[in-house]
Scaffold this motif. Sequence first.
Motif, PDB file in Angstrom:
ATOM      1  N   SER A  97      12.211  71.252  -5.948  1.00  0.00           N
ATOM      2  CA  SER A  97      13.397  70.744  -5.266  1.00  0.00           C
ATOM      3  C   SER A  97      13.713  69.363  -5.831  1.00  0.00           C
ATOM      4  O   SER A  97      13.075  68.376  -5.508  1.00  0.00           O
ATOM      5  CB  SER A  97      13.159  70.659  -3.761  1.00  0.00           C
ATOM      6  N   TRP A  98      14.673  69.294  -6.679  1.00  0.00           N
ATOM      7  CA  TRP A  98      15.082  68.035  -7.270  1.00  0.00           C
ATOM      8  C   TRP A  98      16.585  68.043  -7.401  1.00  0.00           C
ATOM      9  O   TRP A  98      17.235  69.084  -7.350  1.00  0.00           O
ATOM     10  CB  TRP A  98      14.424  67.822  -8.634  1.00  0.00           C
ATOM     11  N   GLU A  99      17.142  66.882  -7.508  1.00  0.00           N
ATOM     12  CA  GLU A  99      18.578  66.772  -7.693  1.00  0.00           C
ATOM     13  C   GLU A  99      18.853  65.693  -8.718  1.00  0.00           C
ATOM     14  O   GLU A  99      18.117  64.709  -8.805  1.00  0.00           O
ATOM     15  CB  GLU A  99      19.276  66.449  -6.379  1.00  0.00           C
ATOM     16  N   PRO A 100      19.897  65.871  -9.517  1.00  0.00           N
ATOM     17  CA  PRO A 100      20.208  64.852 -10.516  1.00  0.00           C
ATOM     18  C   PRO A 100      20.766  63.603  -9.834  1.00  0.00           C
ATOM     19  O   PRO A 100      21.587  63.688  -8.932  1.00  0.00           O
ATOM     20  CB  PRO A 100      21.261  65.524 -11.395  1.00  0.00           C
ATOM     21  N   LYS A 101      20.304  62.448 -10.257  1.00  0.00           N
ATOM     22  CA  LYS A 101      20.775  61.189  -9.701  1.00  0.00           C
ATOM     23  C   LYS A 101      21.356  60.347 -10.829  1.00  0.00           C
ATOM     24  O   LYS A 101      20.808  60.300 -11.918  1.00  0.00           O
ATOM     25  CB  LYS A 101      19.628  60.424  -9.049  1.00  0.00           C
ATOM     26  N   ARG A 102      22.439  59.681 -10.523  1.00  0.00           N
ATOM     27  CA  ARG A 102      23.078  58.821 -11.512  1.00  0.00           C
ATOM     28  C   ARG A 102      22.303  57.509 -11.632  1.00  0.00           C
ATOM     29  O   ARG A 102      21.919  56.914 -10.640  1.00  0.00           O
ATOM     30  CB  ARG A 102      24.513  58.544 -11.092  1.00  0.00           C
ATOM     31  N   VAL A 103      22.114  57.059 -12.868  1.00  0.00           N
ATOM     32  CA  VAL A 103      21.422  55.807 -13.124  1.00  0.00           C
ATOM     33  C   VAL A 103      22.437  54.679 -13.022  1.00  0.00           C
ATOM     34  O   VAL A 103      23.508  54.757 -13.637  1.00  0.00           O
ATOM     35  CB  VAL A 103      20.770  55.830 -14.518  1.00  0.00           C
ATOM     36  N   PRO A 104      22.140  53.633 -12.258  1.00  0.00           N
ATOM     37  CA  PRO A 104      23.111  52.533 -12.161  1.00  0.00           C
ATOM     38  C   PRO A 104      23.267  51.820 -13.510  1.00  0.00           C
ATOM     39  O   PRO A 104      22.291  51.553 -14.188  1.00  0.00           O
ATOM     40  CB  PRO A 104      22.510  51.598 -11.110  1.00  0.00           C
ATOM     41  N   ARG A 105      24.530  51.539 -13.880  1.00  0.00           N
ATOM     42  CA  ARG A 105      24.824  50.871 -15.139  1.00  0.00           C
ATOM     43  C   ARG A 105      25.732  49.678 -14.893  1.00  0.00           C
ATOM     44  O   ARG A 105      26.398  49.596 -13.858  1.00  0.00           O
ATOM     45  CB  ARG A 105      25.518  51.828 -16.108  1.00  0.00           C
ATOM     46  N   ALA A 106      25.783  48.808 -15.880  1.00  0.00           N
ATOM     47  CA  ALA A 106      26.684  47.655 -15.791  1.00  0.00           C
ATOM     48  C   ALA A 106      28.124  48.127 -15.926  1.00  0.00           C
ATOM     49  O   ALA A 106      28.409  49.176 -16.516  1.00  0.00           O
ATOM     50  CB  ALA A 106      26.352  46.651 -16.881  1.00  0.00           C
ATOM     51  N   ALA A 107      29.046  47.347 -15.410  1.00  0.00           N
ATOM     52  CA  ALA A 107      30.455  47.744 -15.395  1.00  0.00           C
ATOM     53  C   ALA A 107      31.036  47.863 -16.800  1.00  0.00           C
ATOM     54  O   ALA A 107      31.897  48.695 -17.051  1.00  0.00           O
ATOM     55  CB  ALA A 107      31.260  46.751 -14.576  1.00  0.00           C
ATOM     56  N   GLU A 108      30.582  47.038 -17.751  1.00  0.00           N
ATOM     57  CA  GLU A 108      31.167  47.103 -19.090  1.00  0.00           C
ATOM     58  C   GLU A 108      30.744  48.357 -19.853  1.00  0.00           C
ATOM     59  O   GLU A 108      31.346  48.715 -20.853  1.00  0.00           O
ATOM     60  CB  GLU A 108      30.826  45.870 -19.913  1.00  0.00           C
ATOM     61  N   ASP A 109      29.699  49.048 -19.388  1.00  0.00           N
ATOM     62  CA  ASP A 109      29.283  50.287 -20.041  1.00  0.00           C
ATOM     63  C   ASP A 109      30.107  51.488 -19.598  1.00  0.00           C
ATOM     64  O   ASP A 109      30.024  52.553 -20.189  1.00  0.00           O
ATOM     65  CB  ASP A 109      27.804  50.567 -19.748  1.00  0.00           C
ATOM     66  N   GLU A 110      30.874  51.328 -18.519  1.00  0.00           N
ATOM     67  CA  GLU A 110      31.679  52.428 -18.006  1.00  0.00           C
ATOM     68  C   GLU A 110      32.881  52.665 -18.917  1.00  0.00           C
ATOM     69  O   GLU A 110      33.546  51.724 -19.338  1.00  0.00           O
ATOM     70  CB  GLU A 110      32.179  52.111 -16.594  1.00  0.00           C
ATOM     71  N   PRO A 111      33.186  53.913 -19.211  1.00  0.00           N
ATOM     72  CA  PRO A 111      34.394  54.181 -20.013  1.00  0.00           C
ATOM     73  C   PRO A 111      35.644  54.021 -19.148  1.00  0.00           C
ATOM     74  O   PRO A 111      35.860  54.772 -18.202  1.00  0.00           O
ATOM     75  CB  PRO A 111      34.210  55.629 -20.467  1.00  0.00           C
ATOM     76  N   VAL A 112      36.417  53.050 -19.463  1.00  0.00           N
ATOM     77  CA  VAL A 112      37.651  52.794 -18.726  1.00  0.00           C
ATOM     78  C   VAL A 112      38.795  53.018 -19.704  1.00  0.00           C
ATOM     79  O   VAL A 112      38.939  52.297 -20.677  1.00  0.00           O
ATOM     80  CB  VAL A 112      37.668  51.355 -18.165  1.00  0.00           C
ATOM     81  N   PHE A 113      39.636  54.030 -19.399  1.00  0.00           N
ATOM     82  CA  PHE A 113      40.674  54.413 -20.344  1.00  0.00           C
ATOM     83  C   PHE A 113      41.990  53.686 -20.083  1.00  0.00           C
ATOM     84  O   PHE A 113      42.812  53.567 -20.976  1.00  0.00           O
ATOM     85  CB  PHE A 113      40.883  55.922 -20.307  1.00  0.00           C
ATOM     86  N   ASP A 114      42.198  53.232 -18.852  1.00  0.00           N
ATOM     87  CA  ASP A 114      43.457  52.543 -18.572  1.00  0.00           C
ATOM     88  C   ASP A 114      43.400  51.072 -18.929  1.00  0.00           C
ATOM     89  O   ASP A 114      44.343  50.346 -18.732  1.00  0.00           O
ATOM     90  CB  ASP A 114      43.846  52.741 -17.106  1.00  0.00           C
ATOM     91  N   ARG A 115      42.313  50.595 -19.487  1.00  0.00           N
ATOM     92  CA  ARG A 115      42.157  49.194 -19.862  1.00  0.00           C
ATOM     93  C   ARG A 115      43.167  48.788 -20.929  1.00  0.00           C
ATOM     94  O   ARG A 115      43.696  47.683 -20.924  1.00  0.00           O
ATOM     95  CB  ARG A 115      40.740  48.973 -20.387  1.00  0.00           C
TER      96      ARG A 115
END
Length: 118
Positions: A97-115
């Motif tokens: 019984s396991w579930e995938p968990k998102r690893v916390p990352r810094a904001a600049e690593d996030e892909p932001v397309f509307d930038r």
Amino acid sequence: MHSGNNDHEPEAWTRIRRQARIHRITSRHPFLSVGLPFLVAVVGGSFVLLLTQETKYEVRDRRIQNLSMDEALPPRRKFDIQEEYFRMKSKGDWSGSWEPKRVPRAAEDEPVFDRYDK
């Protein structure tokens, strides 16, 4: 000043003249004293390495040809999915019984397309 044995004197002078001639030629053409020995060492070394590698592969090929197929391949066990499941479960802390968990990352690593749209 002269020694009693004059037989070796002409040989010594010819040797000195020969050395002087070689020194004169190599001082005019430094390639003969530096470049030529270097090239001979490189080319000779490549031939020596070629022969040793060739011998190494020939010995390996002879050894492999002498082996039968049963000796060459390690014994394989038949794959069973249920057996593999229980083997993996018994190895560690895997409860199934396991579930995938998102690893916390810094904001600049996030892909932001509307930038770049602004």
